[in-house]
Design a protein around this motif. Structure first.
Motif, PDB file in Angstrom:
ATOM      1  N   HIS A 184      -5.960  13.615  14.609  1.00  0.00           N
ATOM      2  CA  HIS A 184      -4.721  13.079  14.599  1.00  0.00           C
ATOM      3  C   HIS A 184      -4.789  11.512  15.228  1.00  0.00           C
ATOM      4  O   HIS A 184      -5.149  11.447  16.216  1.00  0.00           O
ATOM      5  CB  HIS A 184      -3.512  13.713  15.674  1.00  0.00           C
ATOM      6  CG  HIS A 184      -2.241  12.934  15.580  1.00  0.00           C
ATOM      7  ND1 HIS A 184      -1.525  12.684  16.894  1.00  0.00           N
ATOM      8  CD2 HIS A 184      -1.388  12.316  14.489  1.00  0.00           C
ATOM      9  CE1 HIS A 184      -0.449  12.071  16.453  1.00  0.00           C
ATOM     10  NE2 HIS A 184      -0.422  11.735  15.191  1.00  0.00           N
ATOM     11  N   LEU A 185      -4.255  10.503  14.408  1.00  0.00           N
ATOM     12  CA  LEU A 185      -4.526   9.249  14.584  1.00  0.00           C
ATOM     13  C   LEU A 185      -3.163   8.551  14.464  1.00  0.00           C
ATOM     14  O   LEU A 185      -2.311   9.225  13.945  1.00  0.00           O
ATOM     15  CB  LEU A 185      -5.687   8.433  13.417  1.00  0.00           C
ATOM     16  CG  LEU A 185      -6.951   9.174  13.607  1.00  0.00           C
ATOM     17  CD1 LEU A 185      -7.767   8.692  12.466  1.00  0.00           C
ATOM     18  CD2 LEU A 185      -7.639   8.880  14.794  1.00  0.00           C
ATOM     19  N   LYS A 186      -3.122   7.189  14.707  1.00  0.00           N
ATOM     20  CA  LYS A 186      -1.893   6.206  14.480  1.00  0.00           C
ATOM     21  C   LYS A 186      -2.335   5.221  13.644  1.00  0.00           C
ATOM     22  O   LYS A 186      -3.622   4.855  13.765  1.00  0.00           O
ATOM     23  CB  LYS A 186      -1.194   5.956  15.695  1.00  0.00           C
ATOM     24  CG  LYS A 186      -0.845   7.072  16.528  1.00  0.00           C
ATOM     25  CD  LYS A 186      -0.306   6.532  17.858  1.00  0.00           C
ATOM     26  CE  LYS A 186       0.184   7.484  19.095  1.00  0.00           C
ATOM     27  NZ  LYS A 186       0.337   6.845  20.520  1.00  0.00           N
ATOM     28  N   ALA A 187      -1.183   4.721  12.752  1.00  0.00           N
ATOM     29  CA  ALA A 187      -1.567   3.381  11.966  1.00  0.00           C
ATOM     30  C   ALA A 187      -0.144   2.763  12.206  1.00  0.00           C
ATOM     31  O   ALA A 187       0.969   3.278  12.376  1.00  0.00           O
ATOM     32  CB  ALA A 187      -1.737   3.813  10.569  1.00  0.00           C
ATOM     33  N   ASP A 188      -0.529   1.460  12.411  1.00  0.00           N
ATOM     34  CA  ASP A 188       0.912   0.581  12.562  1.00  0.00           C
ATOM     35  C   ASP A 188       0.382  -0.969  12.296  1.00  0.00           C
ATOM     36  O   ASP A 188      -0.464  -1.355  11.617  1.00  0.00           O
ATOM     37  CB  ASP A 188       1.032   0.516  14.215  1.00  0.00           C
ATOM     38  CG  ASP A 188       2.517   0.365  14.523  1.00  0.00           C
ATOM     39  OD1 ASP A 188       3.500  -0.342  14.050  1.00  0.00           O
ATOM     40  OD2 ASP A 188       3.070   0.528  15.613  1.00  0.00           O
ATOM     41  N   GLU A 189       1.473  -1.838  12.750  1.00  0.00           N
ATOM     42  CA  GLU A 189       1.123  -2.964  12.151  1.00  0.00           C
ATOM     43  C   GLU A 189       1.666  -4.142  13.806  1.00  0.00           C
ATOM     44  O   GLU A 189       2.211  -3.389  14.538  1.00  0.00           O
ATOM     45  CB  GLU A 189       2.255  -3.760  11.238  1.00  0.00           C
ATOM     46  CG  GLU A 189       1.903  -3.284   9.867  1.00  0.00           C
ATOM     47  CD  GLU A 189       0.850  -3.972   9.060  1.00  0.00           C
ATOM     48  OE1 GLU A 189       0.102  -5.066   9.929  1.00  0.00           O
ATOM     49  OE2 GLU A 189       0.173  -3.819   8.127  1.00  0.00           O
TER      50      GLU A 189
ATOM     51  N   GLY B  10       6.274  -7.174  12.816  1.00  0.00           N
ATOM     52  CA  GLY B  10       7.510  -6.225  12.677  1.00  0.00           C
ATOM     53  C   GLY B  10       7.187  -4.857  13.119  1.00  0.00           C
ATOM     54  O   GLY B  10       7.827  -3.870  13.068  1.00  0.00           O
ATOM     55  N   GLY B  11       5.780  -4.598  13.628  1.00  0.00           N
ATOM     56  CA  GLY B  11       5.329  -3.355  14.043  1.00  0.00           C
ATOM     57  C   GLY B  11       5.465  -3.265  15.646  1.00  0.00           C
ATOM     58  O   GLY B  11       5.880  -3.874  16.161  1.00  0.00           O
TER      59      GLY B  11
ATOM     60  N   PRO C 242      -3.914   0.935  14.889  1.00  0.00           N
ATOM     61  CA  PRO C 242      -4.755  -0.092  13.962  1.00  0.00           C
ATOM     62  C   PRO C 242      -3.771  -0.211  12.732  1.00  0.00           C
ATOM     63  O   PRO C 242      -3.120   0.629  12.208  1.00  0.00           O
ATOM     64  CB  PRO C 242      -6.060   0.585  13.876  1.00  0.00           C
ATOM     65  CG  PRO C 242      -6.328   1.639  14.591  1.00  0.00           C
ATOM     66  CD  PRO C 242      -4.963   2.146  14.944  1.00  0.00           C
ATOM     67  N   SER C 243      -4.036  -1.423  12.159  1.00  0.00           N
ATOM     68  CA  SER C 243      -3.388  -1.646  10.893  1.00  0.00           C
ATOM     69  C   SER C 243      -4.083  -1.235   9.436  1.00  0.00           C
ATOM     70  O   SER C 243      -5.241  -0.646   9.878  1.00  0.00           O
ATOM     71  CB  SER C 243      -3.296  -3.140  10.315  1.00  0.00           C
ATOM     72  OG  SER C 243      -4.633  -3.613  10.134  1.00  0.00           O
ATOM     73  N   PRO C 244      -3.475  -0.566   8.581  1.00  0.00           N
ATOM     74  CA  PRO C 244      -4.241  -0.286   7.264  1.00  0.00           C
ATOM     75  C   PRO C 244      -5.703  -0.931   6.928  1.00  0.00           C
ATOM     76  O   PRO C 244      -6.430  -0.299   6.859  1.00  0.00           O
ATOM     77  CB  PRO C 244      -3.193  -0.442   6.294  1.00  0.00           C
ATOM     78  CG  PRO C 244      -1.824  -0.048   6.899  1.00  0.00           C
ATOM     79  CD  PRO C 244      -1.996  -0.999   8.215  1.00  0.00           C
ATOM     80  N   TYR C 245      -5.655  -2.395   6.908  1.00  0.00           N
ATOM     81  CA  TYR C 245      -6.578  -3.110   6.685  1.00  0.00           C
ATOM     82  C   TYR C 245      -7.781  -2.711   7.826  1.00  0.00           C
ATOM     83  O   TYR C 245      -9.065  -2.945   7.606  1.00  0.00           O
ATOM     84  CB  TYR C 245      -6.406  -4.383   6.662  1.00  0.00           C
ATOM     85  CG  TYR C 245      -6.021  -4.849   5.191  1.00  0.00           C
ATOM     86  CD1 TYR C 245      -7.228  -4.802   3.926  1.00  0.00           C
ATOM     87  CD2 TYR C 245      -4.936  -5.261   4.761  1.00  0.00           C
ATOM     88  CE1 TYR C 245      -6.851  -5.009   2.727  1.00  0.00           C
ATOM     89  CE2 TYR C 245      -4.580  -5.570   3.308  1.00  0.00           C
ATOM     90  CZ  TYR C 245      -5.588  -5.458   2.460  1.00  0.00           C
ATOM     91  OH  TYR C 245      -5.496  -5.819   1.326  1.00  0.00           O
ATOM     92  N   GLN C 246      -7.339  -2.666   9.102  1.00  0.00           N
ATOM     93  CA  GLN C 246      -8.248  -2.237  10.100  1.00  0.00           C
ATOM     94  C   GLN C 246      -8.969  -0.977   9.863  1.00  0.00           C
ATOM     95  O   GLN C 246     -10.244  -0.803  10.090  1.00  0.00           O
ATOM     96  CB  GLN C 246      -7.643  -2.361  11.600  1.00  0.00           C
ATOM     97  CG  GLN C 246      -7.483  -3.694  11.888  1.00  0.00           C
ATOM     98  CD  GLN C 246      -6.515  -3.908  13.109  1.00  0.00           C
ATOM     99  OE1 GLN C 246      -5.657  -3.306  13.401  1.00  0.00           O
ATOM    100  NE2 GLN C 246      -6.719  -4.894  14.122  1.00  0.00           N
TER     101      GLN C 246
END
Length: 408
Positions: free
Chosen positions: A287-292, A297-298, A303-307
Motif C-alpha cells: 500500500h502506497l500513497k500518491a499526491d502532489e 493544490g495537494g 510522491p507525485s506521479p512523475y516521481q
C-alpha cells in the motif's frame, strides 16, 4: 470508496444520523467512530481517519451524538451516559446491517465513551482512543464559569467552539459521576491509546493514567507534533494507519483480501481525498500513497506521479546493472541512481513538431567498487537495457475502459 448516509434509532426513539464509509473492495472489518465533545461526525479528524481506514478495507460508521449535527434529540439532556447509549444503539444498527463492529474508535470524550460502551457491544474486540481524558468530567472545564448558574437555575447557555449550547444540571452531574476505572479494569478488549505530548486540551498525563489503569493487551503510541483535533492531514493519516495496522492482530482480518482485490499485474489507484489529490495505491499486499506538492493544490503526503515514474526507472536501472554484474562476477559494491525529469523542447527529435516538448529523464549512476574502465562502460551501457528504460523510449499504447459502478 463510497460514503452513504446511515440513520438509526437511538435509545429514546430519536433519529441519529451518520455516514458509513465503505472500502472499494470487500469489507475486512467494521469500526464505529465516536467524535469529540460537541464536535459532530463531520469534524476533520473523524472524516479523515474514517476515510483512511476505509481505503484499507475497514468500513467505518461515524455519527452525530444526540442533539448534535443532524441527529435529533436534546444535547442538554443526553450527557456522557447518553453518548454511551448512542454508541450501543449504533453498534446494534451496524450488526443488523450485517456489519457488526469489531473495532471501536473514540476521539477525546468520544474515546471515554467507547471505553464505557465496549462491554455492551459483544462484537467489539479492540478499542482505540485518541486524545482521550482519563476522567470524563475533564470536559467541564470548558464551561466552568457557568457551573454555578447551571446548579442554581437547572441549566445555562454556554459557548463551546464558537457554538451555543444549553448545559443542564443533569448533564453536568452525569459527567461528574462518570468514571472509567472500572470500565478499564473490566475492558477485556485490546486497547490502543494515541495521544499528542503537546495536546493543549487534554494533557498527556491522561494517556498515562489510562494506560496504567488498563490491563493487557494495551499499547501506547505518541502523536508527536499533533494537536488535539488532528487538524493536520498527516497526523490524522498517521493515526489511521497505526490503528489499522494494530487492529489486524485482533480483528481476524484476512490479509489475503487485499490481494484478491488487486491481483498480480494490477495496480489499483483509489482517490483518498476528493478535495485534494491524495491517492491510495494498492499493489497486491503493498500500500502506497500518491499526491502532489502543496504548491500544486495537494497535501504532499506522497510522491507525485512523475516521481513514481522516475522511481520506476531508477529502480529498474539499478536492478538491471546488479543482475549483469552478478552474472559476470564483477566487484560491484553498490548501485545508486539519481533520476531527474523535465520537459525540453524537441529540437533533436526528427519526428516531433519544432515547438513541441518531450519528457527527458536524466540518470546519474554511481558504481562503487573495484571496476576497470571497460567494466564501468559496459555497466553504463547495460543501464539502457533496463525494461522500464525501453518502455519509456518506445511508444506505449494505453487502452482506457470504463468500469460500470452501482451508483451510475
Amino acid at each position: 470508496m463510497t460514503s452513504t448516509p446511515f440513520e438509526f434509532t437511538g435509545k429514546d426513539g430519536q433519529s441519529l444520523v451518520g455516514r458509513l464509509e465503505r472500502p472499494p473492495g470487500p469489507v475486512r472489518a467494521t469500526a464505529l467512530f465516536a467524535h469529540c465533545f460537541t464536535c459532530g461526525k463531520d469534524i476533520f479528524a473523524a472524516r479523515r481517519v474514517s476515510r483512511r481506514l476505509a481505503a484499507m478495507g475497514i468500513a467505518v460508521l461515524r455519527f452525530d451524538f444526540t442533539g448534535l449535527g443532524h441527529s435529533d434529540g436534546e444535547f442538554a439532556n443526553s450527557g456522557f451516559s447518553g453518548n454511551v447509549e448512542d454508541l450501543v444503539a449504533a453498534a446494534q444498527a451496524l450488526s443488523d446491517a450485517g456489519l457488526p463492529p469489531g473495532l471501536l474508535i473514540g476521539h477525546s470524550l468520544g474515546g471515554a465513551a467507547v471505553i464505557a460502551a465496549a462491554s455492551q457491544i459483544p462484537s467489539s474486540k479492540a478499542v482505540a482512543v485518541i486524545g482521550t481524558p482519563a476522567d470524563p468530567s475533564h470536559v467541564t472545564h470548558h464551561f466552568a464559569h457557568a457551573e454555578d448558574d447551571i446548579e442554581t437555575n437547572g441549566e445555562a447557555p454556554v459557548t463551546l467552539g464558537g457554538r451555543d449550547f444549553t448545559i443542564s444540571r443533569s448533564f453536568l452531574r452525569d459527567l461528574r459521576s462518570a468514571t472509567l476505572s472500572e470500565h478499564l479494569h473490566n475492558l477485556r478488549r485490546a486497547l490502543l491509546i494515541l495521544h499528542a505530548p503537546r495536546d493543549a486540551i487534554v494533557g498527556i498525563e491522561n494517556a498515562s493514567s489510562l494506560f496504567i489503569a488498563a490491563r493487557h493487551p494495551k499499547s501506547f503510541v505518541t502523536l508527536d507534533g499533533a494537536d488535539h483535533l488532528l487538524t493536520r492531514a498527516e497526523d490524522a493519516d498517521y493515526a489511521a494507519n497505526t490503528i489499522a495496522t494494530w487492529a489486524e492482530r485482533y480483528l481476524d482480518m484476512d490479509p489475503q483480501d487485499d490481494d484478491s482485490e488487486t491481483p498480480e499485474g494490477i495496480t489499483r489507484v483509489t482517490e483518498a481525498d476528493p478535495n485534494g489529490f491524495l491517492q491510495d495505491v494498492h499493489l497486491g499486499r503493498h500500500h502506497l500513497k500518491a499526491d502532489e506538492p502543496e504548491a500544486f493544490g495537494g497535501t504532499d503526503l506522497g510522491p507525485s506521479p512523475y516521481q513514481y515514474l522516475a522511481a520506476g526507472l531508477g529502480a529498474c536501472t539499478a536492478m538491471t546493472i546488479r543482475m549483469y554484474a552478478r552474472r559476470k562476477g564483477w566487484d560491484l559494491v553498490g548501485v545508486s541512481v539519481d533520476v531527474s525529469h523535465e520537459k525540453r523542447h524537441a529540437t533533436d527529435c526528427d519526428n516531433c513538431e519544432k515547438s513541441a516538448k518531450i519528457d527527458t529523464f536524466t540518470r546519474h549512476i554511481s558504481l562503487p567498487g573495484t571496476l576497470d574502465s571497460a567494466q564501468r562502460d559496459k555497466l553504463i551501457e547495460i543501464a539502457d537495457k533496463c525494461p522500464v528504460h525501453r518502455t519509456l523510449e518506445a511508444k506505449a499504447a494505453i487502452i482506457t475502459i470504463e468500469v460500470p459502478t452501482t451508483d451510475g
